[in-house]
Each structure stands twice: as structure tokens, then as C-alpha cells.
Design a protein around this motif. Structure first.
Motif, PDB file in Angstrom:
ATOM      1  N   GLU A  37      38.529  40.281  45.633  1.00 11.56           N
ATOM      2  CA  GLU A  37      37.432  40.905  44.910  1.00 11.56           C
ATOM      3  C   GLU A  37      37.782  42.343  44.600  1.00 11.56           C
ATOM      4  N   SER A  38      37.146  42.857  43.614  1.00 13.62           N
ATOM      5  CA  SER A  38      37.372  44.255  43.284  1.00 13.62           C
ATOM      6  C   SER A  38      36.045  44.980  43.431  1.00 13.62           C
ATOM      7  N   CYS A  39      36.065  46.257  43.407  1.00 11.87           N
ATOM      8  CA  CYS A  39      34.843  46.989  43.689  1.00 11.87           C
ATOM      9  C   CYS A  39      34.921  48.412  43.200  1.00 11.87           C
ATOM     10  N   PRO A  69      33.392  49.823  37.060  1.00 12.79           N
ATOM     11  CA  PRO A  69      34.240  49.129  36.093  1.00 12.79           C
ATOM     12  C   PRO A  69      34.960  47.917  36.688  1.00 12.79           C
ATOM     13  N   ASP A 107      33.738  45.935  39.122  1.00 15.76           N
ATOM     14  CA  ASP A 107      32.788  45.129  39.887  1.00 15.76           C
ATOM     15  C   ASP A 107      32.815  43.652  39.495  1.00 15.76           C
ATOM     16  N   VAL A 108      32.903  42.791  40.483  1.00  8.93           N
ATOM     17  CA  VAL A 108      32.871  41.337  40.224  1.00  8.93           C
ATOM     18  C   VAL A 108      32.145  40.591  41.316  1.00  8.93           C
ATOM     19  N   SER A 109      31.754  39.388  41.012  1.00  6.08           N
ATOM     20  CA  SER A 109      31.208  38.399  41.961  1.00  6.08           C
ATOM     21  C   SER A 109      29.890  38.830  42.601  1.00  6.08           C
ATOM     22  N   GLY A 110      29.330  37.932  43.362  1.00  4.19           N
ATOM     23  CA  GLY A 110      28.075  38.232  44.053  1.00  4.19           C
ATOM     24  C   GLY A 110      26.935  38.432  43.081  1.00  4.19           C
TER      25      GLY A 110
END
Lengths: 215, 215
Positions: A4-6, A103, A105-108
Motif C-alpha cells: 500500500e502507499s500512503c 497523492p 493514497d490507495v485502498s481502504g
């Protein structure tokens, strides 16, 4: 987890998912509850049991929990958890960071269709106690970030929260409900600010502190 | 207190002192120690007693303490306080924010002439225990802030701290000494980055956590 990225921990701005966090109406809050008592596990688990988290996506690790979803539901769940954990006389702190627009942000983002009343609003509306709170706002990528920060300082003043500038943060004081209303209003203000596409709002609040402030 | 200015809580960017924080070699760390035990006051006071804070300026309120001075001494004092507070089996967290270069930064700069060995270095060098840590770096006012964040992620990887990106933060794992070395290195890296004039590094670390991470 590894893939994941954040935001602000973002390691992979080059990956294809980059940008998704800026286009979805998804906010989040990563937070930790610190009850300063031998009984801390019972307090945390008890509060979790009382809190309806059906309107947010959630993940817990050894340091913190993150709730993600639409801002009103995220704010509702975090507030309810803290209020449900309150015990008279027990010193407790809540550390957290609200954020939106990273920029990377993914998932959840599974609960973005949720609408209607926040699920904990009625149950915790009657819980009141005074808190100390400090906050630091980071409007990212904006050259005039100081102006945005000044604006929300005056919002605190207008709300009667007696803001005081301290090194690296702003202090506010008030009833726990008012303080959560203010933190949510700051996030909403950042949403409206046209030059801010990504923000993070760090906050720490505590109750029943044994430390008396020096004046 | 009311008349001091500060970074990200900054309310008065218009005042004459604005800019001083960017020209002095002064860093700072605002932090709070959370021992999750009934005995939390004794642990905090005991750690304070063991920690030499002569190389930093210090102020405590009901939420947190701030140390200010040259970065190596600030980092030394914060690390020593956490290490001196360690008790086997006691779950404890340290939340903090290192910062330097706030445009509105003033005061608390009384110990900038200090030179030589950090006063706590020798006394705490032998204390080791594993910690979980999460961090979020904010290089302020820079359009390319994501690149700076990516750089320090790779620094963690090179240091063997197994960085993992989580929502709104990066997780690292390691011996408490290594983790403090890394946090200090991130601050030094921000000092060197020509496009970053103001940064804040939020971190939270804990030890003896009862929560087992899900893989």
C-alpha cells in the motif's frame, strides 16, 4: 500492507495508483488511545465494543488504528471511541492525524457509499468533559501554507477555544465535543481551500491530566 | 506563552520576528511520554531525574514537553528520556515532532552556544530494546515534497529498519538506538535539502506492545 502507499510515508509516487487519493472523497484518521492505567487493555477493548464502526474502513496494528471513509463518519467514529473510553479520574490521551488528498493514497475505500446520520452521534451526544488539545496543521505543497494555518487559528478563537501558540503547535481548551467539532471544521475548511489538495491535521488531546499548566 | 509564535500553529506570520526561526541553527522536539500503567507519574519523573537537559531549553505544559537547541542535543535529550523511562514489561509510547525552520519561530534559543559531546550519550549507550515506530515527514512549502519523503523512505530501507508504508505514515522496526539514529538522520537530511526550509517530522514509537501485528 507492504504494497500500500500512503501520504507523507509515501514511498512510491511513481506507481500507477498515484493520484487516486486526490480524486476520491475519502478522508482518514490514524489514531492511538493512551489510557495511563494498568487497566489500559480493558478500557480500549471496552470502548471499541461500544463504538459503531460500520461507516468506516478500519485497520489496527501494534502502534495505531486507522479509520477511513467520508469525513463525517471518520470523525464520528474517532470521537465515539474516545468518549466511550472515558473513565472518571483516569488520565488518558488520544493522538491522531486526520488527512485527505494524499497523492499516493490507495485502498481502504470500501465504505464511500454510506449516507445518512453518523451512527454514533446520538449515543455519545450527552458525554461531556474538559480536554486539553494541541494541533498542528500541514497544508501540503502550498507555498502560502502559513496563511491557511492562520485562518484556522482564528476559527479556534471564534469558537471560544482560547487558542495559544506554542512551539510547533497550537493549544486549545474546551469541552471534548467542541474540540472534536473544531477539528472536523478544520478538515472541512481544508477541503474548501482551493490551493490545498492534500492536508494532514495532527492532534493530541488529553483528559484528567495531573499536570497543572504554568501560566 | 500567548505571544510566542510557532510553526504550523503559527498565527502571526505578519509580526516583526517572523523569519528568525529560519536563520538560527535551532531545532526542537515537542514530545509526550505515555507509560500505560498506574505508576505513570513515577516513571516520568524518574526518567526526568536521570536525564541531563542542560544542553536544551525546555518547557512543559499539561500536554507535552518541548526541548529546543542544536539538533544533536535535542535528539540526545529526547532519546535519553525515553530510554531512562523504560521498564521491563511496561507498555509505553513516545509521541513527538522534530522540527526546524518555522518562519514564525521565536524564543527558547538560549543554549545555541553549546558544543561538544551530547551529555546523555555515554549514559544511555548500553540500553537496548525493540520498538515499533511510525513516522510522517512534512517538508513544508515545497511543491516536490513527495520526492523528499521518498528519499528518507529509502534511507530507512538502507538502515535495515524494514520500512512499510501504511495510511498516512511509514512504519519501521528495530532497536531503539537505531530508530533514534534514523530519526536524527532524517532531520539532518532535511537540513541538507536545499529546497526545504522548514520541516516537521512526527513520530510515535512504543515498546512492550500487547498487540500482535496482523501479517
Amino acid at each position: 500492507m507492504q504494497n500500500e502507499s500512503c501520504c507523507t510515508g509515501c514511498s512510491r509516487p511513481d506507481l500507477p495508483w498515484a493520484g487516486r487519493g486526490t480524486s476520491l472523497p475519502i478522508a482518514g484518521c490514524r489514531f492511538t488511545l493512551y489510557p495511563m492505567t494498568d487497566n489500559f487493555i480493558d478500557i480500549i477493548l471496552g470502548a471499541l465494543e461500544k463504538t459503531d464502526t460500520s461507516a468506516v474502513w478500519s485497520e489496527t496494528d501494534a502502534l495505531s488504528t486507522v479509520y477511513r471513509g467520508r469525513l463525517p463518519y471518520v470523525a464520528d467514529a474517532v470521537k465515539a471511541l474516545f468518549l466511550n473510553a472515558y473513565r472518571e479520574g483516569v488520565h488518558m490521551a488520544l493522538e491522531g492525524q486526520f488527512s485527505k488528498g494524499c497523492p499516493g493514497d490507495v485502498s481502504g475505500d470500501s465504505v464511500l457509499e454510506r449516507r445518512g446520520e453518523a451512527p454514533n452521534a446520538a449515543a455519545v451526544a450527552g458525554i461531556h468533559f474538559p480536554v486539553h488539545c494541541k494541533l498542528a496543521l500541514y497544508p501540503m505543497g502550498a507555498a502560502d501554507y502559513i496563511d491557511e494555518i492562520a485562518k484556522v487559528w482564528y476559527m479556534a478563537k471564534d469558537a471560544g477555544l482560547e487558542p495559544a501558540t506554542i512551539h510547533y503547535a497550537t493549544r486549545i481548551e474546551g469541552d471534548v465535543q467542541q474540540v472534536f467539532d473544531y477539528l472536523t471544521a478544520v478538515c472541512e475548511q481544508m477541503d474548501k481551500a482551493e490551493n490545498v489538495h492534500h492536508y494532514v491535521l495532527h492532534f493530541t488531546m488529553n483528559c484528567n491530566s495531573p499536570t497543572v499548566d504554568e501560566e
